[in-house]
Design a protein around this motif. Structure first.
Motif, PDB file in Angstrom:
ATOM      1  N   ASN A   9     -43.861 -25.897  36.154  1.00 36.50           N
ATOM      2  CA  ASN A   9     -43.085 -25.275  36.870  1.00 36.50           C
ATOM      3  C   ASN A   9     -41.512 -25.441  36.880  1.00 36.50           C
ATOM      4  O   ASN A   9     -40.529 -25.646  37.205  1.00 36.50           O
ATOM      5  N   ILE A  10     -41.546 -26.002  35.426  1.00 37.87           N
ATOM      6  CA  ILE A  10     -40.695 -26.465  34.849  1.00 37.87           C
ATOM      7  C   ILE A  10     -39.584 -25.540  33.659  1.00 37.87           C
ATOM      8  O   ILE A  10     -40.857 -24.778  33.050  1.00 37.87           O
ATOM      9  N   GLN A  11     -38.933 -25.523  33.395  1.00 30.84           N
ATOM     10  CA  GLN A  11     -38.426 -24.229  33.245  1.00 30.84           C
ATOM     11  C   GLN A  11     -37.980 -24.861  32.051  1.00 30.84           C
ATOM     12  O   GLN A  11     -38.160 -23.900  31.010  1.00 30.84           O
ATOM     13  N   ALA A  12     -37.342 -25.332  31.987  1.00 27.49           N
ATOM     14  CA  ALA A  12     -36.883 -26.166  30.429  1.00 27.49           C
ATOM     15  C   ALA A  12     -36.629 -27.552  30.362  1.00 27.49           C
ATOM     16  O   ALA A  12     -36.806 -28.170  31.403  1.00 27.49           O
ATOM     17  N   TYR A  13     -36.975 -28.425  29.510  1.00 21.42           N
ATOM     18  CA  TYR A  13     -36.877 -29.738  29.724  1.00 21.42           C
ATOM     19  C   TYR A  13     -36.088 -29.640  27.981  1.00 21.42           C
ATOM     20  O   TYR A  13     -36.710 -28.940  27.064  1.00 21.42           O
ATOM     21  N   MET A  14     -35.167 -30.969  27.663  1.00 21.55           N
ATOM     22  CA  MET A  14     -34.634 -31.410  27.364  1.00 21.55           C
ATOM     23  C   MET A  14     -34.836 -33.243  26.958  1.00 21.55           C
ATOM     24  O   MET A  14     -35.258 -33.728  27.541  1.00 21.55           O
ATOM     25  N   GLN A  15     -35.350 -33.183  25.107  1.00 23.63           N
ATOM     26  CA  GLN A  15     -35.433 -34.420  25.219  1.00 23.63           C
ATOM     27  C   GLN A  15     -34.630 -34.784  23.512  1.00 23.63           C
ATOM     28  O   GLN A  15     -34.431 -34.106  23.295  1.00 23.63           O
ATOM     29  N   THR A  16     -34.643 -35.681  24.244  1.00 25.91           N
ATOM     30  CA  THR A  16     -33.233 -36.528  23.265  1.00 25.91           C
ATOM     31  C   THR A  16     -34.045 -37.676  21.966  1.00 25.91           C
ATOM     32  O   THR A  16     -35.242 -37.427  22.446  1.00 25.91           O
ATOM     33  N   MET A  17     -33.349 -38.052  21.713  1.00 18.03           N
ATOM     34  CA  MET A  17     -33.837 -38.627  20.252  1.00 18.03           C
ATOM     35  C   MET A  17     -34.483 -40.162  20.468  1.00 18.03           C
ATOM     36  O   MET A  17     -34.221 -41.464  19.764  1.00 18.03           O
ATOM     37  N   ASN A  18     -33.066 -40.850  22.332  1.00 14.20           N
ATOM     38  CA  ASN A  18     -33.275 -41.972  22.664  1.00 14.20           C
ATOM     39  C   ASN A  18     -34.478 -42.421  22.758  1.00 14.20           C
ATOM     40  O   ASN A  18     -35.401 -41.757  23.547  1.00 14.20           O
ATOM     41  N   ASN A  19     -34.328 -44.163  23.281  1.00 13.88           N
ATOM     42  CA  ASN A  19     -34.564 -44.529  24.724  1.00 13.88           C
ATOM     43  C   ASN A  19     -34.201 -45.673  25.402  1.00 13.88           C
ATOM     44  O   ASN A  19     -33.086 -45.066  25.180  1.00 13.88           O
ATOM     45  N   MET A  20     -34.586 -46.614  26.167  1.00 13.59           N
ATOM     46  CA  MET A  20     -33.349 -47.381  27.029  1.00 13.59           C
ATOM     47  C   MET A  20     -33.063 -47.530  26.600  1.00 13.59           C
ATOM     48  O   MET A  20     -32.094 -48.627  27.671  1.00 13.59           O
ATOM     49  N   PHE A  21     -32.729 -48.026  25.463  1.00 12.01           N
ATOM     50  CA  PHE A  21     -31.398 -48.274  24.426  1.00 12.01           C
ATOM     51  C   PHE A  21     -30.671 -47.147  23.455  1.00 12.01           C
ATOM     52  O   PHE A  21     -30.864 -47.205  22.116  1.00 12.01           O
ATOM     53  N   GLY A  43     -28.845 -44.820  21.476  1.00 12.41           N
ATOM     54  CA  GLY A  43     -28.088 -44.897  20.574  1.00 12.41           C
ATOM     55  C   GLY A  43     -28.063 -46.130  19.531  1.00 12.41           C
ATOM     56  O   GLY A  43     -27.671 -45.888  18.664  1.00 12.41           O
ATOM     57  N   GLN A  44     -29.397 -46.612  19.692  1.00 12.35           N
ATOM     58  CA  GLN A  44     -30.034 -47.182  18.720  1.00 12.35           C
ATOM     59  C   GLN A  44     -31.019 -46.979  18.013  1.00 12.35           C
ATOM     60  O   GLN A  44     -31.930 -45.748  18.921  1.00 12.35           O
ATOM     61  N   ASP A  45     -31.449 -47.396  16.937  1.00 13.65           N
ATOM     62  CA  ASP A  45     -32.211 -46.904  16.109  1.00 13.65           C
ATOM     63  C   ASP A  45     -33.586 -46.765  17.394  1.00 13.65           C
ATOM     64  O   ASP A  45     -33.700 -48.007  17.880  1.00 13.65           O
ATOM     65  N   VAL A  46     -34.970 -45.802  16.705  1.00 16.82           N
ATOM     66  CA  VAL A  46     -35.745 -46.486  17.248  1.00 16.82           C
ATOM     67  C   VAL A  46     -37.243 -45.929  16.481  1.00 16.82           C
ATOM     68  O   VAL A  46     -37.023 -45.690  15.506  1.00 16.82           O
ATOM     69  N   LEU A  47     -38.299 -46.988  17.124  1.00 15.90           N
ATOM     70  CA  LEU A  47     -39.227 -47.061  16.130  1.00 15.90           C
ATOM     71  C   LEU A  47     -39.941 -45.527  16.284  1.00 15.90           C
ATOM     72  O   LEU A  47     -39.767 -44.915  16.933  1.00 15.90           O
ATOM     73  N   GLU A  48     -40.613 -44.953  14.777  1.00 15.31           N
ATOM     74  CA  GLU A  48     -40.679 -43.961  14.741  1.00 15.31           C
ATOM     75  C   GLU A  48     -42.127 -43.662  15.584  1.00 15.31           C
ATOM     76  O   GLU A  48     -42.254 -42.420  16.156  1.00 15.31           O
ATOM     77  N   LYS A  49     -43.285 -44.930  16.045  1.00 15.68           N
ATOM     78  CA  LYS A  49     -43.999 -43.817  17.043  1.00 15.68           C
ATOM     79  C   LYS A  49     -43.261 -43.931  18.317  1.00 15.68           C
ATOM     80  O   LYS A  49     -43.872 -43.183  19.468  1.00 15.68           O
ATOM     81  N   GLU A  50     -42.227 -44.157  18.680  1.00 13.67           N
ATOM     82  CA  GLU A  50     -40.991 -43.965  19.988  1.00 13.67           C
ATOM     83  C   GLU A  50     -40.467 -42.611  19.603  1.00 13.67           C
ATOM     84  O   GLU A  50     -40.105 -42.246  20.609  1.00 13.67           O
ATOM     85  N   ASN A  51     -39.810 -42.077  18.974  1.00 12.57           N
ATOM     86  CA  ASN A  51     -39.607 -41.232  17.795  1.00 12.57           C
ATOM     87  C   ASN A  51     -40.011 -39.922  19.074  1.00 12.57           C
ATOM     88  O   ASN A  51     -41.086 -39.050  17.847  1.00 12.57           O
ATOM     89  N   LYS A  52     -39.629 -39.404  19.404  1.00 10.55           N
ATOM     90  CA  LYS A  52     -41.014 -37.984  20.011  1.00 10.55           C
ATOM     91  C   LYS A  52     -40.376 -36.814  19.928  1.00 10.55           C
ATOM     92  O   LYS A  52     -40.746 -35.279  19.741  1.00 10.55           O
ATOM     93  N   ILE A  53     -39.314 -36.103  19.394  1.00  3.83           N
ATOM     94  CA  ILE A  53     -38.328 -35.286  18.459  1.00  3.83           C
ATOM     95  C   ILE A  53     -38.804 -35.481  17.117  1.00  3.83           C
ATOM     96  O   ILE A  53     -40.021 -33.843  16.686  1.00  3.83           O
ATOM     97  N   LEU A  54     -39.328 -36.205  16.424  1.00  5.08           N
ATOM     98  CA  LEU A  54     -40.196 -36.383  14.851  1.00  5.08           C
ATOM     99  C   LEU A  54     -41.784 -36.254  15.877  1.00  5.08           C
ATOM    100  O   LEU A  54     -42.456 -34.961  14.978  1.00  5.08           O
ATOM    101  N   GLU A  55     -41.911 -36.463  17.043  1.00 11.86           N
ATOM    102  CA  GLU A  55     -44.069 -36.223  17.322  1.00 11.86           C
ATOM    103  C   GLU A  55     -44.028 -34.997  17.234  1.00 11.86           C
ATOM    104  O   GLU A  55     -44.712 -34.217  17.070  1.00 11.86           O
TER     105      GLU A  55
END
Length: 560
Positions: free
Chosen positions: A14-26, A28-40
């Motif tokens: 029952n969630i109306q909307a969800y925001m997904q960013t490019m980030n992880n806990m670091f 502003g740093q690059d993410v590995l391809e397997k961590e890139n949830k927007i790509l996925e």
């Protein structure tokens, strides 16, 4: 996870909307391809975006660099691409238009600063913390190594002491959560990311100067797991610890012990000090740019005789081959952009072995590339004539060159903000009704992230510049479906000879393609700058060339 799976979760919870960013806990740093949830979730492969997911629809927010690319890579039946330079304001507008009164987000991948901003401006939208996707941060085995002091210039102890000296006295410690700052401070690097040799870690820096490093997956001496941070913060109960609100994820507040006053104010002293390159770092930048120039010139000489019948991917492979031959080479500094013809209008287009185009005759090839060397980092863009490009292309190229020269020759007061420097270059194109949807320059780390904040030369950056900052100078122009142009050198700030004023000196040593220049559109001063620059390029690089390469370089660097 596919987008439909996430939308199913939203309906189930029952969630109306969800925001997904490019980030992880670091952040502003690059993410590995397997961590890139927007790509996925979307298939979009660019480096900057935000995804707003509703149970039955989704919006991908991108800036002008990715306007074309995002539409090419996503399914329009599933995802609406939205162009914006104000991600959060646009996010709020989309939520209100969609009747959203509650927005969920992952506290691991959103900064405290951004959460507070959302709370301030989304007064009609409730925020809700939800960890809906797995694998945002992976903890595979991390190979850590020390960045030798002969390249770093200062020891970790010296850097810690300087940061503590800049820390206001009321703070008992600093929590540093930006991976590039941690890597610089501790003279540590890792092989985790393919093109950015930072150690993704946190540091707790005590007022005494003693530093504690936290990272998962490390067996390196004295590095603790991230979960140990909570216990170590306990000793600061009743005292104030400084943190950077922009670099620290909201998740930290969930693990903060009671009684610890984690205060956020201003830009990190570590970030400010890191921007000012020491003498050893600057010498390394100069030296690695000579070697990088050698590699790129050898490539350009090869390309001049071999461009017909090859592909963009062939260009990437061959350029990488020349760079790997250079001393102290570590890796590329980002994925090489090699864009021919209309592809060059896609600002951050990157070919792959599976998806690439043949080079287009009578057009241009835009190559934006760089390398990590143990003594510095490089980033250069050259737009190259293939055959005989049109007069329209040559005119546009010459106007971009005028913008580049305007910044390269600027004299400006110390502490000038980045946005004012941006206007110096951009205004030269405005005069002809032209513009570009990216910044004019970005800070560059030393054997670190090729995009180094907080300073940048861009319309929204208010960070002031001081002596010994290293940045790029890269104005451009892009005509969708036709061609793209960018000219990029790395530069650094030096005293201008007038008290309180600075100017730039070039680091990059690679010819600018004269085949694309209409010299009658350049002033005598601009022609003089180009001839002087080419003379420097030739004198620095010629000793490293064979006879054929030297002849090519001599012609490329001959006066207009």
């Amino acid at each position: 996870m596919i987008l439909e799976d996430l939308q199913r979760k939203l309906r189930q919870r029952n969630i109306q909307a969800y925001m997904q960013t490019m980030n992880n806990m670091f952040l502003g740093q690059d993410v590995l391809e397997k961590e890139n949830k927007i790509l996925e979730l979307t298939g979009f492969s660019g480096s900057a975006a935000m995804l707003l997911v509703l149970p039955e629809q989704a919006f991908l927010l991108v800036d002008g660099r990715y306007s074309i690319q995002a539409r090419q890579e996503t399914n329009p039946q599933q995802i609406t691409v939205v162009d914006t330079n104000q991600f959060f304001l646009t996010l709020g507008k989309l939520c209100r238009e969609s009747g959203v009164s509650e927005l969920a987000y992952d506290p691991r991948s959103v900064s405290i600063k951004n959460v507070r901003y959302l709370q301030e401006v989304f007064t009609d939208i409730t925020l809700r913390e939800e960890e809906l996707v797995d694998g945002i941060v992976t903890d595979d085995a991390v190979e850590v190594f020390e960045h030798d002091i002969r390249f770093a210039g200062k020891s970790a102890a010296e850097k810690c002491a300087a940061v503590i000296e800049a820390l206001p006295k009321k703070y008992a410690a600093m929590l540093i959560t930006a991976a590039d700052q941690v890597s610089w401070l501790m003279n540590l690097r890792s092989h985790t990311l393919p093109d950015t040799p930072v150690l993704r870690a946190y540091v707790l820096l005590d007022r005494s100067g003693k530093a504690f490093v936290y990272a998962d997956g490390c067996t390196y001496e004295n590095i603790k797991p991230l979960k140990a941070l909570t216990a170590d913060l306990q000793k600061y109960c009743g005292r104030s610890v400084w943190g950077d609100i922009a670099d620290t994820p909201q998740q930290i507040l969930k693990i903060l012990p009671d009684g610890v006053d984690l205060c956020f104010k201003g830009i990190s002293p570590a970030a400010k000090i890191k921007l000012v390159k020491n003498a050893t770092e600057l010498e390394g930048f100069k030296n690695c740019h000579i070697r990088d120039g050698v590699a790129v010139v050898k490539f350009l000489c090869w390309l001049d005789s071999n461009w017909q019948g090859i592909s963009e991917w062939d260009v990437v492979q061959k350029l990488g081959e020349f760079r790997r031959q250079q001393d102290l080479f570590f890796s590329d500094s980002f994925g090489t952009i090699a864009a021919s013809g209309a592809n060059a209008a896609i600002v951050h287009y990157q070919p792959s072995e599976q998806h690439n185009s043949a080079l287009v005759k009578d057009s241009v090839l835009l190559i934006d590339s760089g390398a990590q060397y143990y003594d510095g980092t490089t980033d250069v863009t050259r737009t190259i004539a293939l055959g005989n490009p049109s007069d329209e292309i040559k005119k546009a190229f010459t106007y971009v060159l005028k913008a580049h020269i305007a910044l390269a020759t600027a004299c400006f007061p110390e502490a000038t903000p980045g946005q004012a420097l941006d206007a110096i270059a951009r205004s030269r194109l405005w005069a002809y009704g032209m513009n570009y949807a990216h910044g004019t320059g970005h800070g560059v780390g030393h054997f670190s992230n090729v995009h180094e904040g907080p300073f940048a030369i861009s319309p929204n950056n208010v960070c002031p510049i001081y002596e010994s900052y290293v940045t790029s100078n890269e104005p451009g122009y892009y005509k969708e479906g036709a061609f793209g142009i960018r000219i990029e050198n790395m530069i650094y700030s030096v005293p201008a000879g007038k008290e309180g004023f600075l100017k730039f000196k070039n680091l990059t040593l690679i010819p600018i393609d004269k085949h694309l220049i209409d010299k009658y559109l350049l002033s005598s001063e601009e022609q003089g700058w180009l001839n002087s620059y080419h003379q420097e390029v030739f004198s620095c690089l010629a000793p490293y060339m064979d006879a054929k390469e030297k002849e090519w370089l001599k012609a490329a660097c001959s006066p207009l």
